[in-house]
Design an enzyme around this catalytic site. Structure first.
Site, short mmCIF file in Angstrom:
data_model
loop_
_atom_site.label_atom_id
_atom_site.label_comp_id
_atom_site.label_asym_id
_atom_site.label_seq_id
_atom_site.Cartn_x
_atom_site.Cartn_y
_atom_site.Cartn_z
CG ASP A 97 18.14 3.29 34.12
OD1 ASP A 97 17.13 3.54 34.83
OD2 ASP A 97 19.27 3.18 34.60
CG HIS B 267 18.72 8.79 35.57
ND1 HIS B 267 19.92 9.11 36.15
CD2 HIS B 267 18.50 7.47 35.84
CE1 HIS B 267 20.42 8.03 36.73
NE2 HIS B 267 19.59 7.03 36.55
CB ILE C 188 22.31 12.54 38.53
CG1 ILE C 188 21.68 11.16 38.83
CG2 ILE C 188 22.30 13.42 39.77
CD1 ILE C 188 22.44 10.36 39.86
N GLY D 58 24.91 6.61 35.22
CA GLY D 58 26.31 6.22 35.25
C GLY D 58 26.71 5.45 33.99
#
Length: 284
Positions: free
Chosen positions: A187, A192, A207, A210
Site C-alpha cells: 500500500d 501514510h 496516519i 487501517g
C-alpha cells in the site's frame, strides 16, 4: 458520475495469478510490530523462516493486496478517490495460508448499497490454489456523495456492546516508523508517509494504515487468547471508525464467548478514541 449498480454487479469477475513466499510474510509481520523481543520464541514464529506461521490477515496484502484499487475501476464505478474510505474488512479462512504459495485471485463487486448520502461497495476477492479455496475477503468501501440512486440500504454491521468487563486487555505500541515499514507490503498511498500529502488530506501528519491496525489487532488476539495458534482463526471482521498515528498506543479489549472473540480497539493517547469497532474473531 453516479454509480451504475446494475452494471457493476453484472460485470465479469477479474482474475489474476498471485504468488508469495516467506519474505513477503516476514515483511508483513514486521510491519505489524512482530519481533519484539527479537529472540522471544513467541515472536520468532512470525519472523524466523524455519518455523514460520502465517497470520491470516496476510490475506489483505498477498499479491500486493491491490484488490480494492482494482475493484474501484470495475465497469459501472467511476468515483472520486478523494471521496473513498475503507469502511470495513472481513476475511473468511477456508484453510491455513501456506508459507509459500501460488494462487488465482478472483475479484468482483458483490454488492452496492445506497446509504442516501453515500454508497457502500462490497468488493469480494476469492483466492484458491491447486488444492482448492484458501480465503474469501470482503472490503467494504464507503463512497461519499454517491448515494441516492434508489438501491437497497443493506444490512447493519453494528453489534451490541459486549456485557461486563473484558476478559483481557492489552496495549500495543505503534512505532514511529511502522507505517513506513508496513507500506512495503504493497500500500504505497503517500497519506501514510508524506507529511505534505497528509496535510492536503486534512491530517497534521501521516496516519497508520487501517489494515495495519487490523493486523496488529488479530495478532494480539491470537497471541493472548488463542495460544499463538494462527490455524484456529476461521474468520475476522471489523469496521474502521477512526485513525491511528504512528507513535500512539493501541488499547485492545477482548470479550471471549464460545467460538468467537469480540474486540474493541482505541487510541490510548487520545482519550481512548475508537479506531476499530464491531470487531469479531471467529475461531476453532
Amino acid at each position: 458520475m453516479p454509480i451504475d449498480a446494475a452494471k457493476a454487479l453484472a460485470a465479469e469477475p477479474r482474475s489474476a495469478e498471485i504468488t508469495w513466499d516467506h519474505k513477503d510474510i516476514q515483511l508483513y509481520h514486521l510491519g505489524l510490530g512482530a519481533g519484539v523481543p527479537a529472540t522471544d520464541p513467541d515472536e520468532l514464529r512470525y519472523t524466523l523462516e524455519s518455523g514460520l506461521h502465517v497470520l491470516p490477515s496476510f490475506a489483505t496484502v498477498a499479491g500486493a493486496g491491490m484488490g480494492v484499487v482494482g475493484g474501484l475501476s470495475s465497469p459501472g464505478i467511476e468515483v472520486n478517490l478523494a471521496a473513498v474510505l475503507h469502511g470495513g474488512q472481513s476475511i473468511t479462512l477456508h484453510r491455513p495460508i501456506p508459507v509459500k504459495g501460488k494462487a488465482v485471485t478472483t475479484s468482483k463487486v458483490a454488492a452496492v448499497y445506497d446509504k442516501t448520502k453515500a454508497a457502500i461497495l462490497v468488493l469480494r476477492t476469492e483466492v484458491a490454489d491447486e488444492d482448492g479455496p484458501l480465503w474469501t475477503s470482503d472490503a467494504q468501501i464507503f463512497v461519499r456523495g454517491e448515494g441516492g440512486f434508489g438501491g437497497e440500504r443493506g444490512p447493519s454491521t453494528r453489534l451490541p456492546a459486549p456485557e461486563g468487563e473484558p476478559d483481557r486487555t492489552v496495549e500495543r505500541p505503534v512505532r514511529e516508523d511502522q507505517a513506513l515499514l508496513y507500506r512495503l507490503s504493497g500500500d504505497w498511498n503517500p497519506l501514510h508517509a508524506d507529511p505534505e500529502f497528509a496535510k492536503l488530506a486534512g491530517f497534521d501528519r501521516p496516519i497508520l494504515h487501517g489494515l495495519c491496525t487490523y493486523g496488529m489487532t488479530l495478532k494480539a488476539v491470537v497471541d493472548t487468547l488463542l495460544g499463538g495458534d494462527v490455524s484456529r482463526v476461521r474468520g475476522y471482521s471489523t469496521r474502521f471508525t477512526g485513525t491511528v498515528f504512528p507513535g500512539e498506543t493501541l488499547r485492545i479489549r477482548m470479550w471471549r464467548s464460545e467460538g468467537r472473540v469480540q474486540v474493541a480497539v482505541t487510541a490510548v493517547e487520545r482519550d481512548d478514541a475508537t479506531v476499530l469497532a464491531d470487531t469479531i474473531v471467529e475461531h476453532a
